[in-house]
Enzyme design. Sequence first.
Site, PDB file in Angstrom:
ATOM      1  N   ASP A  41      63.339 -29.168  81.042  1.00  0.00           N
ATOM      2  CA  ASP A  41      64.737 -29.539  81.282  1.00  0.00           C
ATOM      3  C   ASP A  41      64.814 -30.552  82.411  1.00  0.00           C
ATOM      4  O   ASP A  41      63.958 -30.580  83.307  1.00  0.00           O
ATOM      5  CB  ASP A  41      65.560 -28.296  81.643  1.00  0.00           C
ATOM      6  N   ASP A  62      62.544 -35.206  81.078  1.00  0.00           N
ATOM      7  CA  ASP A  62      63.614 -36.104  80.654  1.00  0.00           C
ATOM      8  C   ASP A  62      63.220 -36.552  79.254  1.00  0.00           C
ATOM      9  O   ASP A  62      62.293 -37.342  79.089  1.00  0.00           O
ATOM     10  CB  ASP A  62      63.725 -37.303  81.609  1.00  0.00           C
ATOM     11  N   VAL A  63      63.911 -36.038  78.242  1.00  0.00           N
ATOM     12  CA  VAL A  63      63.499 -36.330  76.862  1.00  0.00           C
ATOM     13  C   VAL A  63      63.662 -37.792  76.496  1.00  0.00           C
ATOM     14  O   VAL A  63      63.118 -38.249  75.481  1.00  0.00           O
ATOM     15  CB  VAL A  63      64.261 -35.448  75.839  1.00  0.00           C
ATOM     16  N   ASN A  89      65.880 -28.895  71.317  1.00  0.00           N
ATOM     17  CA  ASN A  89      67.214 -28.360  71.565  1.00  0.00           C
ATOM     18  C   ASN A  89      68.081 -29.277  72.432  1.00  0.00           C
ATOM     19  O   ASN A  89      69.309 -29.237  72.341  1.00  0.00           O
ATOM     20  CB  ASN A  89      67.074 -26.987  72.238  1.00  0.00           C
ATOM     21  N   TYR A 154      78.313 -38.776  67.920  1.00  0.00           N
ATOM     22  CA  TYR A 154      77.667 -37.461  67.935  1.00  0.00           C
ATOM     23  C   TYR A 154      77.381 -36.999  66.515  1.00  0.00           C
ATOM     24  O   TYR A 154      76.265 -36.559  66.203  1.00  0.00           O
ATOM     25  CB  TYR A 154      78.575 -36.450  68.648  1.00  0.00           C
ATOM     26  N   LYS A 158      73.691 -36.226  64.585  1.00  0.00           N
ATOM     27  CA  LYS A 158      73.367 -34.947  63.959  1.00  0.00           C
ATOM     28  C   LYS A 158      73.103 -35.111  62.460  1.00  0.00           C
ATOM     29  O   LYS A 158      72.250 -34.407  61.898  1.00  0.00           O
ATOM     30  CB  LYS A 158      74.475 -33.923  64.219  1.00  0.00           C
ATOM     31  N   VAL A 187      79.533 -23.881  69.516  1.00  0.00           N
ATOM     32  CA  VAL A 187      78.863 -22.825  70.272  1.00  0.00           C
ATOM     33  C   VAL A 187      79.470 -22.781  71.666  1.00  0.00           C
ATOM     34  O   VAL A 187      79.592 -23.815  72.335  1.00  0.00           O
ATOM     35  CB  VAL A 187      77.345 -23.083  70.370  1.00  0.00           C
ATOM     36  N   THR A 189      79.211 -22.835  74.816  1.00  0.00           N
ATOM     37  CA  THR A 189      78.430 -23.194  75.989  1.00  0.00           C
ATOM     38  C   THR A 189      79.235 -24.235  76.759  1.00  0.00           C
ATOM     39  O   THR A 189      80.359 -24.585  76.370  1.00  0.00           O
ATOM     40  CB  THR A 189      77.073 -23.791  75.588  1.00  0.00           C
TER      41      THR A 189
END
Length: 287
Positions: A41, A62-63, A89, A154, A158, A187, A189
């Site tokens: 993360d 850092d992806v 994720n 977004y 996806k 979700v 979050t």
Amino acid sequence: MAKRERSLAGKVVVITGAAQGIGASTATALSRLGAKVVIGDLDQVLAEKTAAELGAEALPLDVTDTRGFTEFLDEVERRVGPIDVLINNAGIMPLAPLEEEDDAATRRLLEINLHAVIHGTREAVKRMRPRGTGHIVNIASMAGKAGFPGAATYCATKHAVVGLSESVHLELHGTGVLVSCVMPAVVRTELASGLGEAKFFKSVQPEDVAHAIVDALRRPKFDVFVPASLDAMGRITRLLPRRLGEGLLRALGGDKILSSATHSSARAEYESRAARSAPAAEKDADS
């Protein structure tokens, strides 16, 4: 004949973006089953706190730093062992009508939600295919099967993750390496801050998604809808003529799920954090 459940005890599982939310809930569920979980993360402090609570490991990630992502996976294998499961994720969901979305936000969405998933999936295949075993889990969204106003880019990312997962699933047929694509509803979050509810589009908890991921790992399957009823709803709407399908979406309030929160003050803190979530990508853009 029912599928035999696979044991996850001792399996090396890497989860990106797992300091909180879906990733942290999944890390918790898998740790309880004896998996060796490694959290990657951007927020290293929070990642280490989460990992410490689970007896897991946390490494900075850092992806959007492609080389750094590869080095992160190399370090996991040096410390813990060959990766059995990679769960892509990490993701963000800034909201705005497309004409209000600036190019920097578009670039962050593409780098985190799509390019990082492509890179992570590719790296996992390179490591798993020679061993003839492994499982890649890509977290998409129901927004990967339909378009929702207020989040055009977004939704585009996806949709792309669903297409990527389907293609790689077919490429890996017979190799022993499996792919699952997870498509949850909203979700609850931080990412869902300020979002309301809609008829028949009820939100879920991160623990619900974690349970579905664990189930897909123990009893492998490609399509993972959360809740499972989303699959039937999607099939029904795709059978309808477009005009009727869109009318049904509006009648159920689905067209307002994301757009109603595009200027919500309740999302201010999340939107600010999302804007700082791709330091490597921002650096490359400025150079």
